[in-house]
Design an enzyme around this catalytic site. Structure first.
Site, short mmCIF file in Angstrom:
data_model
loop_
_atom_site.label_atom_id
_atom_site.label_comp_id
_atom_site.label_asym_id
_atom_site.label_seq_id
_atom_site.Cartn_x
_atom_site.Cartn_y
_atom_site.Cartn_z
N ASP A 15 2.95 19.97 -3.05
CA ASP A 15 2.63 19.03 -1.97
C ASP A 15 2.11 17.75 -2.60
O ASP A 15 1.68 17.73 -3.76
CB ASP A 15 1.57 19.61 -1.02
CG ASP A 15 1.26 18.67 0.14
OD1 ASP A 15 2.21 18.11 0.73
OD2 ASP A 15 0.07 18.44 0.44
N SER A 16 2.11 16.68 -1.79
CA SER A 16 1.56 15.41 -2.26
C SER A 16 0.06 15.54 -2.55
O SER A 16 -0.48 14.76 -3.31
CB SER A 16 1.78 14.33 -1.20
OG SER A 16 1.08 14.68 -0.03
N GLY A 48 3.20 9.80 2.92
CA GLY A 48 3.66 9.60 4.30
C GLY A 48 4.19 8.22 4.64
O GLY A 48 5.09 8.09 5.46
N CYS A 78 5.60 20.34 1.90
CA CYS A 78 5.31 18.98 2.35
C CYS A 78 6.48 18.55 3.22
O CYS A 78 7.64 18.58 2.78
CB CYS A 78 5.20 18.07 1.11
SG CYS A 78 5.06 16.32 1.50
N ASN A 79 6.18 18.17 4.46
CA ASN A 79 7.25 17.76 5.38
C ASN A 79 7.89 16.45 4.96
O ASN A 79 9.09 16.26 5.10
CB ASN A 79 6.69 17.63 6.79
CG ASN A 79 6.36 18.97 7.40
OD1 ASN A 79 7.17 19.58 8.06
ND2 ASN A 79 5.15 19.45 7.14
N GLU A 163 -7.59 14.18 2.93
CA GLU A 163 -7.67 14.08 1.47
C GLU A 163 -9.09 13.67 1.03
O GLU A 163 -9.55 14.01 -0.04
CB GLU A 163 -6.67 13.05 0.93
CG GLU A 163 -5.23 13.54 0.93
CD GLU A 163 -4.93 14.60 -0.14
OE1 GLU A 163 -5.34 14.43 -1.29
OE2 GLU A 163 -4.28 15.60 0.21
N CYS A 197 3.08 18.35 9.54
CA CYS A 197 2.57 17.89 8.25
C CYS A 197 1.64 19.00 7.78
O CYS A 197 0.82 19.50 8.56
CB CYS A 197 1.80 16.58 8.40
SG CYS A 197 0.90 16.11 6.89
N THR A 198 1.78 19.41 6.53
CA THR A 198 1.03 20.58 6.08
C THR A 198 -0.47 20.33 5.94
O THR A 198 -1.24 21.27 5.77
CB THR A 198 1.62 21.11 4.75
OG1 THR A 198 1.61 20.04 3.78
CG2 THR A 198 3.04 21.58 4.95
N HIS A 199 -0.87 19.08 6.02
CA HIS A 199 -2.31 18.78 6.03
C HIS A 199 -2.94 19.08 7.41
O HIS A 199 -4.13 19.36 7.50
CB HIS A 199 -2.56 17.30 5.76
CG HIS A 199 -2.43 16.90 4.32
ND1 HIS A 199 -1.24 16.86 3.65
CD2 HIS A 199 -3.37 16.47 3.43
CE1 HIS A 199 -1.45 16.42 2.41
NE2 HIS A 199 -2.72 16.19 2.25
N1 DGL Z 1 1.44 17.23 3.49
C1 DGL Z 1 2.47 16.29 3.64
C2 DGL Z 1 3.43 16.56 4.74
O1 DGL Z 1 3.57 17.71 5.13
C3 DGL Z 1 2.34 14.90 3.31
C4 DGL Z 1 1.30 14.05 3.46
C5 DGL Z 1 1.32 12.72 2.81
O2 DGL Z 1 1.28 12.69 1.59
O3 DGL Z 1 1.37 11.72 3.53
O4 DGL Z 1 4.07 15.68 5.22
#
Ligand code: DGL
Length: 279
Positions: A15-16, A48, A78-79, A163, A197-199
């Site tokens: 992931d990012s 993102g 990560c989406n 984050e 988004c996985t966050h």
């Molecule tokens: N966790 C990420 C996602 O699922 C990305 C978030 C990001 O870096 O902006 O999109």
């Protein structure tokens, strides 16, 4: 062509930043016997709002890093990376890097389930600017469920809040309220909201708290985990290349101390991490 090791290795989860830990958590619950390597590109997060080319370039570097560590199977947890980089990596890069290695994303497993969850066939999607602009979810959902209408809302403040570990603060309430009101104003028949988004599972309680009970909030972890379990059953040749010792190693492109302290909060366990430099 690079010479990656052919010996069995952990499954790579990328992931990012910290968001993919929510996916790793669910994968580990379902598949505890496997070994995993988690890589967070914390030095360059968020992805993102970055362009297609940059997300692709960064994601490819991270995939190569996980291949160099031996991984035969990498999950883009990560989406944004799944929306902007997965297809090109699968269709162009793997042939050159190693045609026997595999990279999977998180959008398809979520899309497959959505038709069984919504009753009104009106679905809301929260995601990064990149994921929403890519239209990946509406396009993929239309292929499987042409009767479902998808309305998206980009939430550019969510990832920075998470984050920086500020997702439990009052500032987060403001943005949750703002994005949810904007989403529901676009379609009042929505009965299902995808956290695309996985966050975002880290904000799930706050999001649920302001929604009426009739609207369900769907996070991706268990669908991605179930889909991975099915994939490994269907592909014994890949499964045989995944080591099974129940261990997880964590790597970050930023400071390991920062990763250890934040990731430990998200995971509720104490972990160790190492810094990795990308080529
Ligand atoms: N966790 C990420 C996602 O699922 C990305 C978030 C990001 O870096 O902006 O999109």
């Amino acid at each position: 062509m690079p010479h990656y090791t052919q010996t069995p290795a952990p499954i790579g989860i990328f992931d990012s930043g910290y968001g993919g830990l929510t996916i790793l958590n669910d994968i580990q619950k379902l598949l505890p016997r496997y070994d995993y390597i988690y890589l967070g590109d914390n030095a360059r997060t968020p992805y993102g709002s970055r362009s297609f080319d940059v997300v692709y370039e960064y994601t490819l570097q991270c995939v190569k890093q996980l291949f160099e560590q031996g991984c035969h199977l990498v999950i883009l947890a990560c989406n944004t990376a799944s929306a902007k980089a997965l297809r090109t990596i699968q269709q162009n890069d793997l042939a050159q890097l190693d045609p026997h290695r595999r990279v999977l994303g998180v959008i398809r497993p979520t899309v497959e389930e959505i038709g069984n969850i919504t009753h009104t066939r009106h679905v809301g999607l929260l995601g990064t600017v990149g994921t929403i602009q890519s239209e990946s979810y509406p396009l993929e959902i239309k292929k499987l469920y042409p009767d479902i209408r998808v309305v998206g809302e980009a939430c550019p403040m969510f990832v920075p809040l998470i984050e920086n570990n500020e997702h439990n603060d009052a500032g987060a309430d403001f943005f949750v309220q703002k994005y949810i009101s904007e989403l529901l104003a676009k379609d009042n028949k929505i009965d299902t909201i995808i956290l695309g988004c996985t966050h975002y599972p880290l904000l799930q309680q706050k999001i649920k708290a302001i929604l009426p009970d009739k609207i369900q909030v769907v996070s991706q972890g268990r669908y991605v985990a179930a889909s991975l379990a099915t994939y490994l059953l269907r592909h014994p040749e890949i499964d045989a290349k995944c080591t099974k010792g129940g261990k997880v190693s964590y790597y970050t492109t930023e400071s390991p101390e920062k990763f250890i302290s934040s990731a430990s909060i998200f995971l509720n366990i104490t972990i160790d991490a190492q810094r990795v430099a990308l080529d």
